[in-house]
Design a protein around this motif. Sequence first.
Motif, PDB file in Angstrom:
ATOM      1  N   UNK A 147       0.790  -1.152   0.095  1.00  0.00           N
ATOM      2  CA  UNK A 147       0.045  -0.059   0.187  1.00  0.00           C
ATOM      3  C   UNK A 147       0.752   1.206   0.038  1.00  0.00           C
ATOM      4  N   UNK A 148       1.979   1.414   0.917  1.00  0.00           N
ATOM      5  CA  UNK A 148       2.838   2.251   0.741  1.00  0.00           C
ATOM      6  C   UNK A 148       3.588   2.707  -0.701  1.00  0.00           C
ATOM      7  N   UNK A 149       3.920   1.489  -1.300  1.00  0.00           N
ATOM      8  CA  UNK A 149       4.426   1.484  -2.445  1.00  0.00           C
ATOM      9  C   UNK A 149       3.662   2.092  -3.298  1.00  0.00           C
ATOM     10  N   UNK A 150       2.312   1.482  -3.573  1.00  0.00           N
ATOM     11  CA  UNK A 150       1.445   2.244  -4.294  1.00  0.00           C
ATOM     12  C   UNK A 150       1.135   3.477  -4.166  1.00  0.00           C
ATOM     13  N   UNK A 151       0.777   4.045  -3.115  1.00  0.00           N
ATOM     14  CA  UNK A 151       0.743   5.279  -2.811  1.00  0.00           C
ATOM     15  C   UNK A 151       1.919   6.223  -3.261  1.00  0.00           C
ATOM     16  N   UNK A 152       2.999   5.657  -2.988  1.00  0.00           N
ATOM     17  CA  UNK A 152       4.335   6.438  -3.578  1.00  0.00           C
ATOM     18  C   UNK A 152       4.323   6.412  -5.141  1.00  0.00           C
ATOM     19  N   UNK A 153       3.702   5.469  -5.674  1.00  0.00           N
ATOM     20  CA  UNK A 153       3.758   5.275  -7.145  1.00  0.00           C
ATOM     21  C   UNK A 153       2.810   6.333  -7.621  1.00  0.00           C
TER      22      UNK A 153
END
Length: 429
Positions: A147-153
């Motif tokens: 989720x953190x990676x998706x938010x960053x992307x």
Amino acid sequence: MTTLAPLQQLQNLPECNVDDDVLHQAFVTAYGQLNSVRKRLTLDDLELRLLDNCTNALEQIQIDIGMRLNYEADTYNLMLEALEQVQQQLAAQSALHNEVTKIRLDAQNAIEEARDAAKESVLEAENRAIRAETKLQNMESALTTAQLALATLNQEHSQYRRKHPERLATDLNERDKTISQMRADRKKESVKRQDLQSKLNIADKVVGDERRQRAETANDLLKTTALYNHLKERVDFHDGREDVQQFLLQLPDGSGDVGCYIYNFHFGLSVFHGIRDVSIETADFHFQIRTAMMLAMDVVPGIWGNPVFRLLPDLEPMWDTAVNDELHARIMKRVAQDFPRLHQRILDGKAAPVSELAIPTRALNALTKAGYETVADAGGELPAELAKVKGLSEASVMEIRAAVNSWCIKWAKANGDIENITNPKVKRR
């Protein structure tokens, strides 16, 4: 234990020395004494009545003692039976007690096993729960990271779109063009692949046809080679120069000799009517006798292994029977290979004396004097030669031929038929 001891004591009591017979004998003695007293003494009526009363009282005592003893015996038997029943009941209760004890132990063991299994199941369930909880925690951690990676992307993508709106559209167009080009290339490759597959199928068919043709050619070559080898090993028409053997025939006047040669030929001959019945018509071999006098005689195998030929008159005075022996040996060698059952009949005919032929005594004596010792000797001779034997007429020759034929039929019944030695293509009259 308290019941078994009295029973054993009762059973182990010693027998009383005073039994019924002893008591009876004592009373008989008492009766005898009273009777003796009564006979010896002179008693009045009162004394006699007193003595009778004593006797009656003694009899009553005997009766009472017998009744008492019977009662005691019955009581003893009843007590013994009661004790035995009690013993049986105790034994049954003891067996039942043992069975109940065994059942109780089995139940306790089953309970212990069930408890152990339940404990193991609980421990295993707890372990599975711990592993599941650990796995769930790991998945939650991975989900949080994703989720953190998706938010960053998403954030980076939004920033890129704000900063480079035209570049993003250009990249999308280029990607669509690239995808379209790749699809077109894939279609072309598919067409090429189909074309290559068609050519490959045609090539496989051509290769298969070529392989079949080569296989057929190889088979034809093998057949041709086999036929060539067969013809090479066994030529139908050749010059006969195989195992040629020379004999020297002495002239009658002793002035010299004449060379005689035996030639082998690997094809049969159709013989004329006179010797057809005594020759092997289906034989694929014959011989030829040649001389230095430019004379030749064809020799065919006889049905008794004998050489069948017409001896030329010019050679008859100087003829050597060793030539016949050599021809006979060669014929027997070939007959053993091509006609094994006929070969066995010839051997049996050589072992059978001529007396086995059912012919008149006169004809038998004539054959014996002429040197025909076996059935094969008589059967292998030409009828014309048999007619020359002294003491044999044409009728006797016919009887001998019929007897030889009967001997052959009897041999066939015991040993089986021989091979076919008659050529069906030859016309007979």
